[in-house]
Design a protein around this motif. Structure first.
Motif, short mmCIF file in Angstrom:
data_model
loop_
_atom_site.label_atom_id
_atom_site.label_comp_id
_atom_site.label_asym_id
_atom_site.label_seq_id
_atom_site.Cartn_x
_atom_site.Cartn_y
_atom_site.Cartn_z
N UNK A 1 -22.30 -17.69 70.63
CA UNK A 1 -22.22 -16.70 71.70
C UNK A 1 -23.62 -16.25 72.12
N UNK A 2 -24.50 -16.06 71.13
CA UNK A 2 -25.89 -15.67 71.43
C UNK A 2 -26.56 -16.76 72.28
N UNK A 3 -26.31 -18.02 71.91
CA UNK A 3 -26.87 -19.15 72.68
C UNK A 3 -26.29 -19.18 74.08
N UNK A 4 -24.99 -18.90 74.21
CA UNK A 4 -24.34 -18.85 75.52
C UNK A 4 -25.03 -17.80 76.40
N UNK A 5 -25.28 -16.62 75.85
CA UNK A 5 -25.93 -15.54 76.61
C UNK A 5 -27.31 -16.01 77.08
N UNK A 6 -28.08 -16.61 76.16
CA UNK A 6 -29.42 -17.09 76.53
C UNK A 6 -29.35 -18.16 77.61
N UNK A 7 -28.41 -19.09 77.48
CA UNK A 7 -28.28 -20.18 78.46
C UNK A 7 -27.74 -19.67 79.79
N UNK A 8 -26.88 -18.66 79.76
CA UNK A 8 -26.33 -18.10 80.99
C UNK A 8 -27.44 -17.51 81.87
N UNK A 9 -28.45 -16.94 81.25
CA UNK A 9 -29.55 -16.35 82.01
C UNK A 9 -30.41 -17.39 82.72
N UNK A 10 -30.32 -18.65 82.30
CA UNK A 10 -31.14 -19.70 82.91
C UNK A 10 -30.77 -19.88 84.38
N UNK A 11 -29.46 -20.03 84.67
CA UNK A 11 -29.05 -20.31 86.06
C UNK A 11 -27.81 -19.54 86.49
N UNK B 1 -20.22 -22.12 83.21
CA UNK B 1 -19.71 -23.39 82.68
C UNK B 1 -20.83 -24.21 82.07
N UNK B 2 -21.93 -24.35 82.79
CA UNK B 2 -23.06 -25.11 82.26
C UNK B 2 -23.67 -24.44 81.04
N UNK B 3 -23.68 -23.11 81.03
CA UNK B 3 -24.20 -22.38 79.87
C UNK B 3 -23.34 -22.66 78.65
N UNK B 4 -22.03 -22.73 78.83
CA UNK B 4 -21.12 -23.03 77.72
C UNK B 4 -21.39 -24.43 77.18
N UNK B 5 -21.60 -25.40 78.06
CA UNK B 5 -21.90 -26.77 77.64
C UNK B 5 -23.21 -26.78 76.85
N UNK C 1 -16.14 -20.43 78.89
CA UNK C 1 -17.06 -19.54 79.61
C UNK C 1 -16.32 -18.33 80.16
N UNK C 2 -15.15 -18.56 80.71
CA UNK C 2 -14.34 -17.47 81.26
C UNK C 2 -13.95 -16.49 80.15
N UNK C 3 -13.51 -17.02 79.02
CA UNK C 3 -13.14 -16.16 77.90
C UNK C 3 -14.35 -15.39 77.36
N UNK C 4 -15.47 -16.08 77.26
CA UNK C 4 -16.68 -15.41 76.74
C UNK C 4 -17.11 -14.26 77.64
N UNK C 5 -17.12 -14.50 78.96
CA UNK C 5 -17.55 -13.45 79.89
C UNK C 5 -16.56 -12.30 79.97
N UNK C 6 -15.34 -12.51 79.49
CA UNK C 6 -14.34 -11.44 79.47
C UNK C 6 -14.48 -10.57 78.22
N UNK D 1 -18.31 -7.60 74.04
CA UNK D 1 -19.60 -7.75 73.36
C UNK D 1 -20.50 -8.74 74.09
N UNK D 2 -19.91 -9.81 74.64
CA UNK D 2 -20.70 -10.80 75.38
C UNK D 2 -21.14 -10.22 76.73
N UNK D 3 -20.24 -9.52 77.42
CA UNK D 3 -20.60 -8.88 78.69
C UNK D 3 -21.77 -7.91 78.50
N UNK D 4 -21.70 -7.13 77.43
CA UNK D 4 -22.77 -6.16 77.16
C UNK D 4 -24.07 -6.89 76.83
N UNK D 5 -23.99 -7.96 76.06
CA UNK D 5 -25.19 -8.73 75.72
C UNK D 5 -25.82 -9.33 76.97
N UNK D 6 -25.00 -9.86 77.89
CA UNK D 6 -25.52 -10.44 79.13
C UNK D 6 -26.17 -9.34 79.98
N UNK D 7 -25.50 -8.21 80.12
CA UNK D 7 -26.06 -7.11 80.93
C UNK D 7 -27.38 -6.62 80.35
#
Length: 189
Positions: free
Chosen positions: A30-40, A44-48, A61-66, A69-75
């Protein structure tokens, strides 16, 4: 006690989970997803890139963003990035407006050029002011400003009774039977 699991409110084992910078518990993936999501900002690509299978990455990706804790980490990560780069939405919009004005010939541009004098062997910088017209750049700046103002619909918003429909759900009104229809259109005496 030794051998006991540490569980969160959902009853999930939280061993192997790390606290994010915001205090939310995140798995390594999940931490990696957050870091990858900030790239672009492509979930979906962040999840891959975070290690989820490409075939189910969109759902993950949809479940993670819902997840809260992940939403707060992304924000929080986006806020830290904004502070780090010292850039605000107001500045970006101001720059787009200035670019639009320059490219549409509404605002003069100052260009520094070097004037060489071969006889005297000198080279002096000279500032020249002029107007320019760059329709492609002006169009792009206007498009970006329009998107910010939500003037263009990229997606169709389908609603029913003021409520957004869930994906894959279609509400169909009741249909009259043939007898009911015939009865309703028959002239009454």
């Amino acid at each position: 006690m030794e051998g006991e699991k540490t569980l969160n409110r959902d009853g999930r084992d939280i061993q192997g989970m790390a606290k994010g910078e915001n205090g939310a518990l995140l798995t390594a993936r999940q931490r990696r997803f957050v870091d990858e999501y900030l790239v672009d900002l492509n979930a979906t690509q962040a999840a891959v890139r975070a290690g989820y299978a490409p075939s189910g990455a969109r759902q993950h990706a949809s479940r993670l963003l819902a997840r809260e804790n992940v939403k707060k980490a992304v924000a929080d990560a986006m806020k830290r990035r904004q502070e780090r780069v010292e850039l605000t939405a107001d500045e970006v919009i101001g720059d787009l407006r200035e670019l639009r004005d320059i490219c549409m010939g509404r605002k003069p541009v100052k260009i520094m050029t070097i004037v060489k004098n071969a006889r005297e062997g000198t080279a002096e910088p000279v500032e020249v002011e002029g107007m320019m017209f760059e329709p492609a750049a002006a169009n792009r700046a206007l498009e970006m400003l329009g998107r910010h103002m939500r003037l263009f619909a990229d997606r169709m918003d389908v609603t029913s009774n003021g409520q957004s429909l869930q994906s894959g759900v279609l509400l169909v009104p009741a249909v009259m039977s043939e007898e009911e229809w015939t009865e309703s259109v028959r002239p009454r005496k």
